[in-house]
Design a protein around this motif. Structure first.
Motif, mmCIF file in Angstrom:
data_model
loop_
_atom_site.group_PDB
_atom_site.id
_atom_site.type_symbol
_atom_site.label_atom_id
_atom_site.label_comp_id
_atom_site.label_asym_id
_atom_site.label_seq_id
_atom_site.Cartn_x
_atom_site.Cartn_y
_atom_site.Cartn_z
ATOM 1 N N LEU A 1 0.854 -1.184 0.000
ATOM 2 C CA LEU A 1 0.000 0.000 0.000
ATOM 3 C C LEU A 1 0.891 1.236 0.000
ATOM 4 C CD1 LEU A 1 -2.391 -1.338 2.742
ATOM 5 C CD2 LEU A 1 -2.803 -1.323 0.280
ATOM 6 N N ARG A 2 1.005 1.872 -1.136
ATOM 7 C CA ARG A 2 1.978 2.951 -1.310
ATOM 8 C C ARG A 2 1.429 4.348 -1.044
ATOM 9 N NH1 ARG A 2 5.463 -0.545 -1.168
ATOM 10 N NH2 ARG A 2 6.243 -1.655 -2.952
ATOM 11 N N LYS A 3 0.159 4.556 -1.229
ATOM 12 C CA LYS A 3 -0.417 5.894 -1.064
ATOM 13 C C LYS A 3 -0.998 6.024 0.339
ATOM 14 C CE LYS A 3 -1.322 6.510 -5.915
ATOM 15 N NZ LYS A 3 -2.261 6.887 -6.942
ATOM 16 N N HIS A 4 -0.648 7.126 0.991
ATOM 17 C CA HIS A 4 -1.043 7.304 2.386
ATOM 18 C C HIS A 4 -2.068 8.419 2.582
ATOM 19 C CE1 HIS A 4 2.222 4.578 3.210
ATOM 20 N NE2 HIS A 4 3.107 5.422 2.710
ATOM 21 N N ASP A 5 -2.498 9.052 1.519
ATOM 22 C CA ASP A 5 -3.417 10.192 1.636
ATOM 23 C C ASP A 5 -4.692 9.840 2.396
ATOM 24 O OD1 ASP A 5 -1.586 11.638 0.183
ATOM 25 O OD2 ASP A 5 -2.635 11.376 -1.720
ATOM 26 N N ALA A 6 -5.282 8.703 2.068
ATOM 27 C CA ALA A 6 -6.540 8.303 2.713
ATOM 28 C C ALA A 6 -6.344 8.049 4.207
ATOM 29 C CB ALA A 6 -7.108 7.068 2.039
ATOM 30 N N VAL A 7 -5.213 7.450 4.564
ATOM 31 C CA VAL A 7 -4.965 7.161 5.989
ATOM 32 C C VAL A 7 -4.683 8.436 6.766
ATOM 33 C CG1 VAL A 7 -4.011 5.242 7.287
ATOM 34 C CG2 VAL A 7 -3.355 5.506 4.948
ATOM 35 N N ILE A 8 -4.018 9.372 6.118
ATOM 36 C CA ILE A 8 -3.746 10.654 6.772
ATOM 37 C C ILE A 8 -5.072 11.333 7.114
ATOM 38 C CG2 ILE A 8 -2.808 12.974 6.412
ATOM 39 C CD1 ILE A 8 -0.554 11.591 4.750
ATOM 40 N N ARG A 9 -6.018 11.274 6.181
ATOM 41 C CA ARG A 9 -7.345 11.849 6.448
ATOM 42 C C ARG A 9 -8.101 11.027 7.481
ATOM 43 N NH1 ARG A 9 -7.179 12.361 0.912
ATOM 44 N NH2 ARG A 9 -8.473 10.521 0.647
ATOM 45 N N GLU A 10 -8.055 9.701 7.352
ATOM 46 C CA GLU A 10 -8.795 8.807 8.259
ATOM 47 C C GLU A 10 -8.360 8.991 9.714
ATOM 48 O OE1 GLU A 10 -11.449 5.854 9.412
ATOM 49 O OE2 GLU A 10 -11.215 6.599 7.364
ATOM 50 N N TYR A 11 -7.055 9.013 9.942
ATOM 51 C CA TYR A 11 -6.529 9.183 11.298
ATOM 52 C C TYR A 11 -6.436 10.649 11.702
ATOM 53 C CZ TYR A 11 -5.197 4.265 11.704
ATOM 54 O OH TYR A 11 -5.208 2.903 11.800
ATOM 55 N N ASN A 12 -6.679 11.548 10.752
ATOM 56 C CA ASN A 12 -6.586 12.990 11.006
ATOM 57 C C ASN A 12 -5.216 13.334 11.610
ATOM 58 O OD1 ASN A 12 -7.420 15.623 10.997
ATOM 59 N ND2 ASN A 12 -8.523 15.469 12.941
ATOM 60 N N ILE A 13 -4.179 12.898 10.904
ATOM 61 C CA ILE A 13 -2.807 13.091 11.377
ATOM 62 C C ILE A 13 -2.452 14.573 11.252
ATOM 63 C CG2 ILE A 13 -0.389 12.465 11.038
ATOM 64 C CD1 ILE A 13 -1.422 9.782 9.876
ATOM 65 N N PRO A 14 -2.072 15.199 12.352
ATOM 66 C CA PRO A 14 -1.756 16.633 12.322
ATOM 67 C C PRO A 14 -0.555 16.941 11.431
ATOM 68 C CG PRO A 14 -1.960 15.845 14.585
ATOM 69 C CD PRO A 14 -1.974 14.643 13.704
ATOM 70 N N LYS A 15 -0.552 18.138 10.874
ATOM 71 C CA LYS A 15 0.553 18.560 10.015
ATOM 72 C C LYS A 15 1.861 18.614 10.772
ATOM 73 C CE LYS A 15 -2.206 20.989 6.655
ATOM 74 N NZ LYS A 15 -2.380 22.133 5.799
ATOM 75 N N ALA A 16 1.810 18.906 12.071
ATOM 76 C CA ALA A 16 3.035 18.948 12.869
ATOM 77 C C ALA A 16 3.701 17.568 12.925
ATOM 78 C CB ALA A 16 2.734 19.426 14.285
ATOM 79 N N VAL A 17 2.902 16.510 12.933
ATOM 80 C CA VAL A 17 3.448 15.148 12.934
ATOM 81 C C VAL A 17 4.018 14.820 11.553
ATOM 82 C CG1 VAL A 17 2.846 12.703 13.156
ATOM 83 C CG2 VAL A 17 1.907 14.361 14.762
ATOM 84 N N LEU A 18 3.267 15.156 10.511
ATOM 85 C CA LEU A 18 3.724 14.887 9.148
ATOM 86 C C LEU A 18 5.000 15.652 8.831
ATOM 87 C CD1 LEU A 18 0.288 14.880 7.312
ATOM 88 C CD2 LEU A 18 1.694 12.894 7.906
ATOM 89 N N ALA A 19 5.111 16.870 9.364
ATOM 90 C CA ALA A 19 6.312 17.671 9.116
ATOM 91 C C ALA A 19 7.550 16.985 9.690
ATOM 92 C CB ALA A 19 6.151 19.051 9.723
ATOM 93 N N ARG A 20 7.386 16.285 10.787
ATOM 94 C CA ARG A 20 8.516 15.560 11.372
ATOM 95 C C ARG A 20 8.934 14.385 10.506
ATOM 96 N NH1 ARG A 20 9.920 16.204 16.835
ATOM 97 N NH2 ARG A 20 8.881 18.005 17.714
ATOM 98 N N LEU A 21 8.042 13.963 9.613
ATOM 99 C CA LEU A 21 8.375 12.874 8.685
ATOM 100 C C LEU A 21 8.923 13.393 7.370
ATOM 101 C CD1 LEU A 21 5.231 10.615 9.212
ATOM 102 C CD2 LEU A 21 7.454 10.453 10.332
ATOM 103 N N GLY A 22 9.008 14.689 7.251
ATOM 104 C CA GLY A 22 9.541 15.281 6.036
ATOM 105 C C GLY A 22 8.480 15.696 5.033
ATOM 106 N N ALA A 23 7.198 15.579 5.391
ATOM 107 C CA ALA A 23 6.129 15.989 4.492
ATOM 108 C C ALA A 23 5.987 17.506 4.536
ATOM 109 C CB ALA A 23 4.808 15.341 4.895
ATOM 110 N N LYS A 24 5.535 18.072 3.430
ATOM 111 C CA LYS A 24 5.350 19.538 3.368
ATOM 112 C C LYS A 24 3.911 19.898 3.547
ATOM 113 C CE LYS A 24 9.324 20.363 0.512
ATOM 114 N NZ LYS A 24 9.844 20.966 -0.672
#
Length: 102
Positions: free
Chosen positions: A79-102
């Motif tokens: 499972l390569r695309k994570h967009d749906a899970v990011i929305r499903e879990y409502n992952i905050p941008k501050a957490v994603l930023a620590r993973l290198g996401a913009k």
């Protein structure tokens, strides 16, 4: 590189043995993905409940580590695309930023 079954498994039973092994591997991948998802839920819940206090940096680290592990496990499952899970879990941008996401 080719893979041969042990000689005592030669014939039709070898195919069944490898199918059973494949099934076992898939089951373990699914179980590991479930455990990783539960860890994400727990760490994000702690972040949301206690995110405004002095523990926020540690909670962000914990959540980022859990999300990173979950993403890796998803990719191991194909499972390569994570967009749906990011929305499903409502992952905050501050957490994603620590993973290198913009």
């Amino acid at each position: 590189m080719s893979l041969r079954p042990p000689s005592h498994l030669a014939g039709a039973s070898a195919e069944a043995a490898f199918d059973a092994l494949g099934h076992e591997i898939l089951a373990e991948k699914a179980a590991a993905l479930g455990r990783a998802g539960q860890r994400v839920e727990k760490t994000l819940a702690r972040l949301r409940e206690n995110g405004g206090d002095e523990h926020r940096p540690q909670l962000l680290r914990d959540a980022a580590e859990a999300v990173h592990g979950y993403f890796i496990q998803r990719e191991l499952c194909g499972l390569r695309k994570h967009d749906a899970v990011i929305r499903e879990y409502n992952i905050p941008k501050a957490v994603l930023a620590r993973l290198g996401a913009k």
